[in-house]
Design an enzyme around this catalytic site. Structure first.
Site, PDB file in Angstrom:
ATOM      1  N   GLU A 137      57.570  25.949  54.030  1.00  0.00           N
ATOM      2  CA  GLU A 137      56.215  25.387  53.961  1.00  0.00           C
ATOM      3  C   GLU A 137      55.922  24.866  52.554  1.00  0.00           C
ATOM      4  O   GLU A 137      55.278  23.835  52.380  1.00  0.00           O
ATOM      5  CB  GLU A 137      55.183  26.439  54.367  1.00  0.00           C
ATOM      6  CG  GLU A 137      55.145  26.690  55.866  1.00  0.00           C
ATOM      7  CD  GLU A 137      54.224  27.854  56.238  1.00  0.00           C
ATOM      8  OE1 GLU A 137      53.527  27.737  57.259  1.00  0.00           O
ATOM      9  OE2 GLU A 137      54.216  28.882  55.515  1.00  0.00           O
ATOM     10  N   ASP A 155      24.959  11.866  51.910  1.00  0.00           N
ATOM     11  CA  ASP A 155      24.178  10.645  52.064  1.00  0.00           C
ATOM     12  C   ASP A 155      24.430   9.735  50.871  1.00  0.00           C
ATOM     13  O   ASP A 155      24.971  10.162  49.844  1.00  0.00           O
ATOM     14  CB  ASP A 155      22.682  10.983  52.196  1.00  0.00           C
ATOM     15  CG  ASP A 155      22.184  11.832  51.041  1.00  0.00           C
ATOM     16  OD1 ASP A 155      22.106  11.307  49.913  1.00  0.00           O
ATOM     17  OD2 ASP A 155      21.874  13.032  51.242  1.00  0.00           O
TER      18      ASP A 155
END
Ligand code: GLA
Length: 736
Positions: free
Chosen positions: A614, A534
């Site tokens: 990777e 928030d």
């Protein structure tokens, strides 16, 4: 002047760059809301058409005028007790137990700068950027004064609101409801966009029509919660990403909240946002004041993307603070999904070494480094380094990590306590528990009573010791359960309805102390991921771990939902291992990278287990993030709409503020045999600009890319990602 008071018609008008907000002192001193929307001039009160409506009562002074009813008039700050039977913004209970009041206009004040919010977070800016209006309403009979505070950030199309309530009587007065913002609309068919979820699936956008009756969203969990976010949008039903009128309210507070939308008997709409009235009853002694936290409002008549961008700018530049506000955040590796509680100093150094070789810049040591904490059943509250487990002191470990070439960060969970801890054995009354009742346990832990100063101070000083004895650049501050059994051993049942508010103020005080003592520390918020995501937390922690769910596909919905009210810079997002630990889904490393780049980028796995190929891709991702970070973190973000119902994909883009470059991202959600071509219409580019698609010789005009669209190349298989960087090459270049 953004704020204008006109005595001749008693209107208060708040102008921002593109919007106007207006209220008017009407008959009998009632403050009515006349307008909020696209910029207008003049007295907007002609919009209020009064009618005699049965069962909608009238103030006594109105005598035989049955058209003046607070039950139907649009109000600025409605209260219970004067004939408004809708859900109201404000209510009080007097010492005899009688509810209600009747608020009338008293006076006002206009000044440069911002109103004060003691102990609470809020929007900040310079004296020149902000202008403030305070309007005092009062009911002398009840003995209450209510100050409505408005600050206007003209350039950002933002108006902030907060409310101060003062007991002006001689006896105790209890505030039982005090919303921070109310918006009343006399007409319109609206949708409400709210953001619901659960642990591991936060901020999922749901858009529903506003119906007759009350729709309510909120939290009684002590924190803003995974389940509902304290950000709401009200949009005209035809509003899309790039067209239409919409309003957003962001509550700058991290505790219980209540957002409401109500369509009344005559199809008028009311929206409220504020502190949750359940479990809230704030006793005010004579002369005492309560401050309702801030709510930030914005309106756009250009669709949802522009509304989101208003909130993005507001949070990035007027809520987040500190030296990390605009600079690039370090690319980090977190050990949580790599080791959980099972680690020692050596293992952590190995993870750091592997990551450093690939370009990662910081190692974050997650849960398990303190007290007796080898699982989640013990140790919380004992913020003493477990040197036996680490094989060294925290200072030494941070030094080793620094020697590897990385910064070092640490996880904490200050508001919590395990019953199996030295702290609990010494201070059992520091945990919330109701006398005579066994408390509810969650993740085996209890909640510390942060409404008590000595509890906050103790936890702060034990953590301060750890942080100041090691080279720590970053803190991840977690909170892993909802609050129950609210009872403070200090005042017992007295002041009971204040405790959760004071708890949140205690959390803010803790964070303030940390930020003041360690200004160079970057603090990331977390509550089991996005359970306390928030605008209040973002005042102290400019970034929040967005979700414990690191699955790239589910993250698309989580991050998209988050983007309506919060900037990308606030979103912590990591690449993790597959099969994903939360969903078991397998996605390519490329897709995981593209999705994690819609946030503050990092890794959360043991990179040592990756193949050489990777690892090369990880190096490339890190190089890409370093190249694009400014565009991602500080650029304009657009959720892209995809043409055609037959294409299942998510698309979003970042555009530099001067539109000189952009980064387009697409992830396919379904694999289709012989499927249609997908086109994404880009946004925010210069119509006349020419943009080169990086890695190709293709140059297209901004207008072509925005109005014709960009064809998405065929990608075989589901969950494939495509990322393309566009650079403007100057207007003279020939478009093909
Ligand atoms: C929460 C966080 C995780 C991790 C664990 C540690 O769930 O969201 O990222 O830190 O706690 O216990």
């Amino acid at each position: 002047m953004a704020i204008i008071y006109k005595e001749e018609n008693k209107t208060f008008t708040l102008h921002t760059r593109k919007t106007t907000y207006q209220m008017k002192v009407a008959s009998y001193g009632y403050l009515l809301h006349t307008y909020y929307g696209k910029k207008t001039e003049g007295d907007m009160s002609y919009l209020i058409q009064r009618r005699d409506r049965g069962f909608s009562g009238n103030p006594y002074e109105a005598e035989s005028d049955r058209t003046f009813s607070l039950d139907t008039l649009p109000q600025e700050y409605s209260c219970q007790g004067n004939g408004d039977f809708r859900s109201v913004a404000f209510n009080v209970r007097n010492a005899q137990g009688v509810y209600g009041c009747d608020l009338r206009f008293r006076n006002y004040r206009i000044y440069q700068g911002k109103y004060e919010l003691p102990g609470l977070p809020g929007v900040y800016g310079t004296e020149e950027e902000l202008e403030t209006l305070e309007i005092t309403l009062a009911d002398e009979n009840v003995g209450v004064e209510v100050v409505l505070c408005y600050s206007v950030l003209e350039a950002l199309d933002v108006i902030t609101r907060a409310v101060r309530v003062k007991n002006t009587g001689a006896e105790v007065l209890t505030v039982t409801k005090a919303a921070s913002a109310e918006l009343d609309f006399v007409c319109g068919d609206y949708d409400v966009l709210h953001f619901h979820g659960r642990h591991g699936m936060e901020h999922v956008m749901e858009r529903t029509p506003v119906f007759h009756g009350n729709q309510s969203f909120g939290s009684i969990r002590g924190a803003s919660s995974h389940q509902h976010n304290p950000f709401l949008i009200l949009a005209q039903q035809n509003t899309t990403e790039d067209k239409g009128e919409c309003y957003g309210i962001s509550f700058v507070y991290s505790g219980n909240f209540h957002g409401e939308v109500e369509k009344d008997q005559t199809a008028q709409t009311r929206m409220l946002m504020g502190i949750q009235d359940q479990m809230f009853a704030y006793d005010l002694a004579a002369g005492e004041t309560f401050t309702a936290p801030e709510a930030a409002l914005s309106c756009s008549s250009e669709g949802l993307s522009s509304l989101s961008q208003n909130f993005h700018r507001l949070i990035r530049y007027h809520i987040c603070r500190g030296k990390f506000q605009k600079v690039r955040r370090p690319i980090l590796i977190n050990n949580w999904e790599a080791t959980y509680f099972d680690f020692d100093g050596e293992k952590i150094c190995n993870i750091a070494r592997q990551a450093s070789e690939l370009g990662v810049e910081m190692l974050v040591l997650d849960d398990g480094w303190f007290g007796q904490r080898d699982g989640d059943v013990s140790g919380l509250g004992d913020w003493v380094v477990n040197e036996e487990k680490l094989g060294c002191t925290m200072g030494e470990l941070s030094e080793k990590i620094n020697q590897i070439g990385m910064k070092f960060g640490l996880w904490i969970e200050p508001e919590m306590i395990s019953e199996n801890s030295d702290l609990y054995r010494a201070h059992p009354d520091w945990a919330f528990a109701i006398p005579g009742k066994n408390p509810v346990r969650s993740r085996h832990q209890l909640v510390l009573d942060f409404s008590r100063e000595e509890v906050v101070d103790y936890i702060y000083s034990s953590l301060e010791k750890v942080i100041s004895h090691a080279n720590i650049s970053y803190l991840k501050m977690d909170m892993n359960r909802s609050i129950t059994d609210v009872y403070t051993a200090v005042s017992g049942y007295q002041n009971h309805g204040k405790i959760l508010y004071q708890f949140v103020l205690g959390v803010y005080r803790f964070l303030d102390k940390i930020n003041t003592r360690f200004p160079d520390l970057f603090v990331e918020g977390c509550s089991g991921g996005g359970g306390r995501f928030d605008a209040g937390m973002l005042y102290y922690t400019p970034q929040i771990w967005c979700s414990d769910n690191t699955d790239a596909v589910e993250r698309l919905a989580i991050q998209k939902g988050t983007s309506y009210g919060y900037p990308i810079s606030a979103v912590g997002s990591h690449v993790s291992i597959v099969p994903n630990h939360q969903t078991g889904r397998v996605t390519s490393l490329k897709t995981r990278g593209v999705v994690a780049m819609a946030g503050s980028f990092g890794y959360e796995l043991d990179l040592g287990v990756l193949s050489e190929e990777e690892k090369e891709l990880v190096k490339q991702q890190i190089a890409d993030y370093r190249k694009y970070w400014n565009l991602i973190q500080n650029g304009d973000y657009y959720r892209l709409e995809v043409a055609g119902k037959d294409t299942a994909l998510e698309a979003w883009m970042f555009v530099a503020e001067d539109a000189s470059e952009a980064l387009v991202n697409v992830v396919t959600l379904e694999a289709r045999c012989n499927g249609p071509v997908a086109y994404v219409k880009l946004r925010g580019l210069k119509e006349a600009g020419s943009y080169r698609l990086e890695g190709t010789h293709q140059v297209l005009s901004g207008s072509a890319l925005m109005y014709g669209g960009l064809p998405v190349p065929h990608m075989n298989g589901e969950y494939q990602a495509w990322q393309v960087h566009l650079t403007e090459i100057g207007e003279s270049a020939e478009a093909i």
